[in-house]
Design an enzyme around this catalytic site. Structure first.
Site, PDB file in Angstrom:
ATOM      1  N   SER A  93       0.826  -1.208   0.000  1.00 44.81           N
ATOM      2  CA  SER A  93       0.000   0.000   0.000  1.00 44.81           C
ATOM      3  C   SER A  93       0.861   1.259   0.000  1.00 44.81           C
ATOM      4  CB  SER A  93      -0.958  -0.036   1.189  1.00 44.81           C
ATOM      5  OG  SER A  93      -1.924   0.982   1.091  1.00 44.81           O
ATOM      6  N   ASP A 231      -2.147   6.544  -3.395  1.00 45.41           N
ATOM      7  CA  ASP A 231      -0.980   5.916  -2.788  1.00 45.41           C
ATOM      8  C   ASP A 231      -0.502   4.771  -3.676  1.00 45.41           C
ATOM      9  OD1 ASP A 231      -3.085   4.165  -2.283  1.00 45.41           O
ATOM     10  OD2 ASP A 231      -2.301   3.542  -0.345  1.00 45.41           O
ATOM     11  N   ASP A 233      -0.965   1.535  -3.924  1.00 40.96           N
ATOM     12  CA  ASP A 233      -1.881   0.553  -4.509  1.00 40.96           C
ATOM     13  C   ASP A 233      -3.247   1.156  -4.806  1.00 40.96           C
ATOM     14  OD1 ASP A 233      -2.708   0.779  -1.833  1.00 40.96           O
ATOM     15  OD2 ASP A 233      -3.458  -1.267  -1.784  1.00 40.96           O
ATOM     16  N   ASP A 235      -5.703   2.528  -3.037  1.00 36.40           N
ATOM     17  CA  ASP A 235      -6.925   2.494  -2.233  1.00 36.40           C
ATOM     18  C   ASP A 235      -7.118   3.849  -1.533  1.00 36.40           C
ATOM     19  OD1 ASP A 235      -4.868   2.153  -0.385  1.00 36.40           O
ATOM     20  OD2 ASP A 235      -5.834   0.513   0.702  1.00 36.40           O
TER      21      ASP A 235
END
Length: 456
Positions: A93, A231, A233, A235
């Site tokens: 992430s 960010d 990834d 999400d």
């Protein structure tokens, strides 16, 4: 040992996250579930290696694998609901490029619940894996997700725009999707940091204000209607208005919470322990109710309270679309809100102002629990009769009689203690923050010294 934190398994490559761990997670998941597993990865340098190890584990335990490869986490969640019985995302992430991680999803696209993570851990530690016979080993099939996912978001939002949008992809996996979604909506898109690179050369992947502050000047120079940052990834999402002002995370949550409560004529909004009072104020005024849940559990809160919306800082869940964090639905709906009621600065001005500050205190993982407990004891002494209530989910939140609150909690993904304070004035906020931060930092140093003495 505990593998799962507030957002899956995450940590430094070779220290916590290894190909062997990925293999074992795959074998454990195939022991725990059956059928098809949708697998994807972010753009980190180690993600292909870990994805392949994970796939080996899934195949070894008898699952069929649908390989979606490089896509954002929200698209993996959607693809799991559409095509799989389980899903796995290789990602750390917003963590630094040295880290990686593993997120596991149910067939409906929700992240594994806490009890499921615990059961999966037990299988991993026991080593009691299901092993497929040679004639039971399934196949790996490629799965093309991006175009279908974009269409699903477009159908859900059902809106065309002419807005000019600045997009910052953080060199993450959102870059393979967000600019195309925005252009399909009709937006004029200017992209920065929108080529995937696991070194994150453009900026740190976490979209905190200090990492993306430069977007404020770019907004003004380019004359765009808003800026959107994701960010690693994709999400998480952060936003700047058309004047170049950063829109506070709680304000973003409040905007969407109000939207859903007004749309539904009431309802329950779920938010995390580290969010502020502006959310409560707008939701209650619109006829809704706010419930706070542990950080990292918005999907559990939606299920438990039949919530119409859930939000944590930077992470919003839109249950009518899916019970997972989805920044792409967020950006598309925000554009629709701006077109219908904007500009964004006007929408933001309608949300009440509270004064919030959050910072991290570095702390070794093995000391986090003790530090938080000791800090709680010291803060209870220092705050005394000012304390109205203490919430004990995701650390300790001290609700004070003047409406202020102080939160001290261990990070579930990094070696840090989170300190969050909100007050009715900047002066009160800063006084409380100085007390809380100093208390936590002092306890970290005391425990580190003690550990050094014991180890010498």
């Amino acid at each position: 040992m505990k593998l799962f934190g507030t957002a899956g398994i995450r940590g430094r490559l070779w220290e916590k996250v290894t190909p062997e761990l990925a293999l074992n997670v795959g074998m454990a998941l195939g022991t725990y579930k059956s059928g098809k597993a949708v697998v994807a990865r972010d753009g980190r340098t180690s993600s292909i290696m870990l994805k392949n190890a994970l796939i080996s584990g899934l195949l070894a335990s008898g699952m069929e694998v649908l390989d979606a490869d490089l896509i954002p986490t929200p698209a993996l969640a959607w693809a799991t609901r559409e095509h799989g019985d389980a899903g796995v995302m290789i990602t750390a992430s917003h963590n630094p490029p040295t880290d990686n991680g593993i997120k596991v999803f149910n067939g409906d696209g929700t992240e594994f619940y806490v009890e499921q993570e615990r059961e999966l851990e037990e299988i991993i530690f026991s080593g009691n894996f299901k092993k497929a016979e040679w004639n039971e080993i399934k196949t790996v099939k490629p799965l093309d997700v991006i175009d279908d996912y974009i269409q699903a978001v477009l159908d859900f939002v059902n809106h065309e725009t002419g807005l000019k949008v600045l997009y910052d992809g953080a060199n993450g996996s959102g870059s393979v999707l967000a600019p195309y979604l925005l252009r399909e909506m009709g937006a004029k898109v200017i992209s920065v940091n929108a080529h995937v690179d696991g070194h994150f050369p453009g900026r740190k992947p976490e979209p905190r204000y200090e990492n993306i502050a430069y977007l404020g000047e770019l907004v003004k120079e380019l004359g765009v209607d808003l800026a959107i940052a994701q960010d690693g990834d994709a999400d998480r999402i952060a936003v700047f208005d058309e004047k170049g002002n950063y829109v506070d995370e709680d304000t973003v949550i409040a905007l969407f919470a109000r939207h859903y409560v007004e749309e539904n004529g009431g309802g329950t909004v779920v938010t995390s322990i580290n969010t502020g009072s502006r959310i409560d104020e707008v939701v209650e005024k619109a006829g809704g109710k706010v419930v706070r849940v542990p950080l990292g559990q918005p999907h559990d809160g939606i299920k438990r309270y039949n919530a119409i919306f859930a939000g944590e800082p930077w992470k919003l869940v839109h249950p009518k679309f899916g019970n997972w964090i989805d920044s792409f639905v967020t950006m598309a709906l925000l554009i629709k809100m701006i077109d219908e009621n904007g500009p964004l600065s006007k929408l933001v001005s309608e949300i009440p102002v509270y004064y919030l500050r959050k910072e991290n205190v570095p702390c070794p993982d093995e000391l986090k629990g003790k530090v938080v407990e000791r800090a709680r004891e010291e803060l209870e002494k220092a705050l005394g009769e000012e304390i109205k209530e203490v919430l004990t989910i995701s650390g300790y939140r001290f609700q004070l009689r003047d409406g202020s609150w102080v939160l001290v909690r261990p990070s579930g993904t990094e070696p840090k203690i989170r300190v969050v304070v909100e007050g009715p004035s900047e002066k009160r906020r800063d006084e409380l923050f100085e007390l809380a931060y100093r208390t936590v930092a002092k306890e970290v140093e005391k425990l580190k010294r003690s550990a050094r003495v014991e180890g010498s």
